[in-house]
Structures are given as structure tokens and as C-alpha cells.
Design an enzyme around this catalytic site. Structure first.
Site, PDB file in Angstrom:
ATOM      1  CG  ASP A 285      15.377  24.890   3.183  1.00  0.00           C
ATOM      2  OD1 ASP A 285      14.228  25.236   2.839  1.00  0.00           O
ATOM      3  OD2 ASP A 285      15.672  23.727   3.517  1.00  0.00           O
TER       4      ASP A 285
ATOM      5  CG  HIS B 183      13.189  21.090   4.184  1.00  0.00           C
ATOM      6  ND1 HIS B 183      13.793  21.733   3.135  1.00  0.00           N
ATOM      7  CD2 HIS B 183      12.433  20.101   3.630  1.00  0.00           C
ATOM      8  CE1 HIS B 183      13.422  21.168   2.001  1.00  0.00           C
ATOM      9  NE2 HIS B 183      12.588  20.178   2.280  1.00  0.00           N
TER      10      HIS B 183
END
Length: 533
Positions: A174, A347
């Protein structure tokens, strides 16, 4: 969407959607172009889902009719997917499977194992795919949160085990916040901030957040219980998610804490919390309608505290700012991410990405999930961790990366990108329809209509002019009179009865387009309706 292929086996990871941008007028959403997968349908063994956010599952209702393959997802993602497929009448024929972490299974030549990660939705997983030449680790969306608000922490030990002593073959990680230094703060920080805001609020509290952010909803419910308040939920998507999360055991909401809106309206303001959708300024959402004074059941009252527990997604900044302004105008005290720590994103930031690279120790690295600038920032992090340039691959949609145990090369490009859902039609981005819509939106449209005698060529009535999105009402009368006279002169001079309809329409269109540009400096789309009788 990412595909892994070895010999005669393909597994697909995620199947999301793209929310339309300003240059996509009329588009409902974008879905992955699966041309390659359809052409190789006999090789596709399954679609593996990392978590239940729209950009990871939203394409399934459109893809499955063309690609009837099994789906493997966590319990919570399974619940969200089931609801989507049920709405479209696809659930009965679908092959949905629930997976648990650390329960490996085989798909063709691949050994699949899901592992738990921390993110902003329950049951978020990464996936380890063991191939004949090594293991691929796909992190899914993640951050390293040691004190999550919901569920256990990220299973770093399992990731190390799956990568093995020699490290993984490939890490797909990610990259969404790869340009942000430091660490992403824990959800616990938000819980503490919400607790204090609710404790200090003199009257009602309205909290807006993402409908899928169940951990944030749980934090609000917990604070409500401690401060003798009741919680009511408005907004269809959030109401549905709360109901599902409660039924599945992901949300601990005592029946006497969650109440209907009617019950909440009978309570004193200082005992009420309203949870609402609209943290991104969506025009039809509950919060925006409240901010605009257009909600049929809820109006802002002096003393209300409104908490926007989300950061604007890039592109939504102006709509969120307008919503905040409107709430202030109506007398609310508005608290948002620029003023208090009422939101942390889901994130990993740079230091967590370094941790993941260190644990997995991959031979090859491919950043995923993010804009191109984020992929490049993540590639730079990998380079700083000692991964050589020739082992780092920043790919575009459609690029084919071929790996052996020793070498990686981009060898091909297949049809990929997005297909746009436009009502019941699917279009690509190069469709002329979008260009036409953009022109109509920019310049407006003028309609010219006239009726001509087929036998004499005489114009039977004065030509009529109508316009949409072109000039103000008070500008139309004089301009339309002039335009009508020009059309009449054109038709009479042409001897229109001697022309075909198409030629007459085209000459009027071209001439009126030039005339209007001369008069106003703009070139609207001119439509001509000329009939012979």
C-alpha cells in the site's frame, strides 16, 4: 485489481470501482477493464478480496456476470458483497466464500493464506500467495496500529513467517500515504478526542464520518454510554452498515443506547448524539442536507456541536469546506481535522512502510494502491532500504511484470484501465459522448426550428429559437429576434424546398453557429429542426 498468473492458473486480487471525476459528466462509476481476464477465463481460479471498501469490492456486481468465478473474502467483506449482489439479483448464482486468517487453501498451483492487518474497516486482510518460484505478499490497505479501536492489532509475526527466512519473492505494498513522514497515529488518539468533545458539548452532538468506519462508530457509542447520551444514526448507507455490523458482532451497541430518530427527538438535546453520512460533502448526504437547511427531520440549533470525523479525500476539499461554512452560518460549533485530532487515516506512513519492507525483505518490490506520485515515493523508500533499482517496479495499468526467481522484466502490456458505467451502458474514456457532454456543459445548446412548405419552399412560420445554458433570460429576447431573422433570410435565400433536409439543416447550423459567435463570443452547440409539410 491485480492478477497473478503462473502457467495455466490466474488469481485476481480485489475488484474495486473508481468514483467519477469532474471530466466524466454523467458517469456513475468506473470499473476495471477485464478484457484480458475474459479472454483467459478458463485460467481464472478466483477473486481474492483484501477488505470491504468500495475501491476494492465495488466492481464485483459488474464483473461477475462476465467472469463467473469464486470469491474469497473476510466475514465483514462477505456481508457487504452479499448485500451488493442481492440488490442486483446476483447473489443466488454467486460463489461467495468466507475466509479466516491463517487457514491456507489451494487454487490451482497457488497456496493462499490471508493475514490480518489494521485498516479503517473491520476484517481487513493482506494475502500471501505461494507460487512455485516463491511467495508474493500483498499487504492490502494497512497501517501499523498497536492500539486499534476495533479488533486485534496487525499480525506482524504472521507476515514474517509467511515471508520466510530468505524473504518473499515479491512485495506489493500500500502506497497511499508514502509521501507522509513518520507514523500514522493510532485510532486511540481519535477515541480520546471524541470522548473529550462529547464530554464538553453543552447540547446535541452531530458526528459525520464514513459509513464503513465501524471502529469510529464504536468509539462514539462508547463515549455516549459513558456520558449518558443516546445515539441515533441517519443516512441509509450508515444505517445499513450499523445494522449489519451489530448483527455480525462487529459493533457492540446496547439496545438502549442506539435509538430511532423519533426517540432521539423526544430527549433533551444534551442527551443526544446524531451520527450521519456526509463527511465528504456528498450533495445528497444527511450532513449536507442538514447544513443546507434541507433535511426534513433535523435542523441545526444554536449550541449544536458538529464533528466531521474524516479528512477530505483529494478532490472533495471545496465541497467539504462549503459544508463547514454552511454549518457555521446556521449557528453550529464545527470541529474538523484541521482544528482537532478527530480523524486519523487508515494507511501507513513512511516509517511503517519501512517496517513492512524490513519484515518481508522482498527480492522484488512493486508499490500498489495510490496515485503515481505515491508509487514513486514508495519506490524511493524501498531504494533507501537497500532494494536495488532493477528490483523495483513502478507499473502503469496493463503492464505485465514477468518474474523468475532471479530476474524481473516488464515484458508486455495488455488491455486494462477503466470502463465507465453510464446508466445501463458501458463506455471507455475515449467515448465521443463525454466530449459532447463537456462541450454542452461549457458552451450550452441552441435549438433552431422552422417549418417549410414542401411544394413552394415558403417558410410557413417565423423560425423559433430556444437555448439551454447559453444566455441569461434577460439577454434572450433581442438575440433570439435577430437569430430568427437570420434563419428566415437563410432559408428564403437557399430556396430550401430544392435542398434535402440534411443539407438545409447543416447550412442553417453552420451559419447560425458563426452568427452567434460573432454576437456573443461563444460557440454553443446548434441543433436544427427543419420540417417540410
Amino acid at each position: 485489481m491485480l492478477a497473478l498468473e503462473y502457467d495455466d492458473d490466474i488469481v485476481v486480487i480485489d475488484c474495486g470501482l473508481l468514483f467519477p471525476e469532474e471530466n466524466m459528466p454523467g458517469v456513475d462509476l468506473g470499473i476495471p477493464d477485464i478484457t484480458y481476464l475474459v479472454e483467459n477465463w478458463d485460467k481464472v481460479r478466483a477473486i481474492l478480496i483484501t477488505h470491504g471498501h468500495e475501491d476494492h469490492i465495488g466492481g464485483l456486481p459488474f464483473v461477475l456476470p462476465e467472469l463467473d468465478v469464486p470469491i474469497y473474502a473476510s466475514r465483514f467483506a462477505h456481508g457487504l458483497i452479499s448485500a451488493k449482489l442481492r440488490e442486483r439479483g446476483l447473489l443466488r448464482e454467486s460463489q461467495l466464500n468466507v475466509v479466516e486468517p491463517h487457514s491456507p487453501f489451494t487454487l490451482g498451483c497457488f497456496l493462499i493464506e490471508f493475514f490480518r492487518v489494521s485498516h479503517s474497516i473491520p476484517d481487513s486482510f493482506g494475502i500471501a500467495v505461494t507460487t512455485p518460484i516463491g511467495t508474493v505478499i500483498h499487504t492490502g490497505d494497512f497501517k501499523i496500529d498497536h492500539t486499534p479501536a476495533l479488533g486485534p492489532p496487525m499480525d506482524l509475526a504472521a507476515i514474517a513467517r509467511l515471508a520466510g527466512d530468505e524473504g518473499a519473492l515479491l512485495l506489493c505494498s500500500d502506497s497511499t500515504y508514502a509521501d507522509l513522514r513518520g507514523f500514522t497515529e493510532s485510532e486511540q488518539v481519535v477515541g480520546d478526542a471524541l470522548e473529550q468533545i462529547i464530554a464538553d458539548a453543552p447540547d446535541r452532538v452531530i458526528v459525520a464520518t464514513f459509513a464503513s468506519l465501524i471502529s469510529r462508530i464504536q468509539q462514539v457509542i462508547d463515549a455516549a454510554m459513558r456520558h449518558n447520551r443516546k445515539v441515533t444514526v441517519v443516512g441509509r448507507s450508515m444505517s445499513n452498515n450499523v445494522k449489519m455490523a451489530t448483527n455480525m458482532g462487529y459493533l457492540d451497541a446496547p439496545p438502549d443506547t442506539l435509538v430511532s430518530l423519533n426517540e432521539a427527538r423526544r430527549l433533551p438535546n444534551d442527551r443526544v448524539i446524531i451520527m450521519a453520512t456526509g463527511s465528504q460533502g456528498e450533495p445528497t448526504s444527511a450532513l449536507v442536507r442538514i447544513a443546507n437547511g434541507a433535511h426534513r427531520d433535523i435542523a441545526v440549533e444554536p449550541g449544536d456541536t458538529v464533528v466531521i470525523s474524516a479528512s477530505p479525500i483529494p478532490g472533495n476539499e471545496l465541497t467539504v469546506a462549503k459544508t463547514i461554512d454552511n454549518l457555521f452560518r446556521q449557528g453550529a460549533n464545527v470541529i474538523y481535522s484541521r482544528t482537532d485530532t478527530v480523524h486519523v487515516h487508515g494507511h501507513a506512513s513512511q516509517e511503517e512502510l519501512k517496517t513492512m519492507l524490513s519484515i518481508v525483505n522482498p527480492r522484488f518490490f512493486m508499490p500498489v494502491q495510490g496515485e503515481y506520485r505515491h508509487l514513486m515515493a514508495h519506490a524511493a523508500i524501498a531504494r533507501s532500504m537497500g532494494i536495488p533499482d532493477e528490483s523495483i517496479f513502478v507499473l502503469d495499468d496493463g503492464d505485465v511484470l514477468a518474474l523468475t526467481s532471479d530476474e524481473g522484466v516488464v515484458v508486455d502490456k495488455v488491455v486494462a484501465g477503466s470502463v465507465f458505467v453510464d446508466g445501463r451502458t458501458f463506455r471507455d474514456m475515449n467515448s465521443s459522448v463525454f466530449a459532447e457532454r463537456r462541450r454542452l456543459a461549457r458552451d450550452g445548446v441552441v435549438v433552431v426550428s422552422a417549418t417549410i412548405s414542401a411544394s413552394t419552399g415558403e417558410v410557413l412560420t417565423d423560425p423559433e429559437i430556444a437555448a439551454y445554458g447559453y444566455v441569461e433570460m434577460n439577454e434572450r429576447l433581442e438575440l433570439f429576434k435577430k437569430t430568427s431573422k437570420v434563419v428566415l433570410t437563410l432559408l428564403e435565400d437557399m430556396g430550401a424546398s430544392a435542398l434535402t433536409l440534411d443539407k438545409a439543416r447543416n447550412r442553417v447550423r453552420d451559419s447560425i453557429s458563426k452568427f452567434l459567435h460573432k454576437e456573443t463570443g461563444r460557440r454553443p452547440t446548434v441543433l436544427t429542426v427543419i420540417d417540410y409539410i
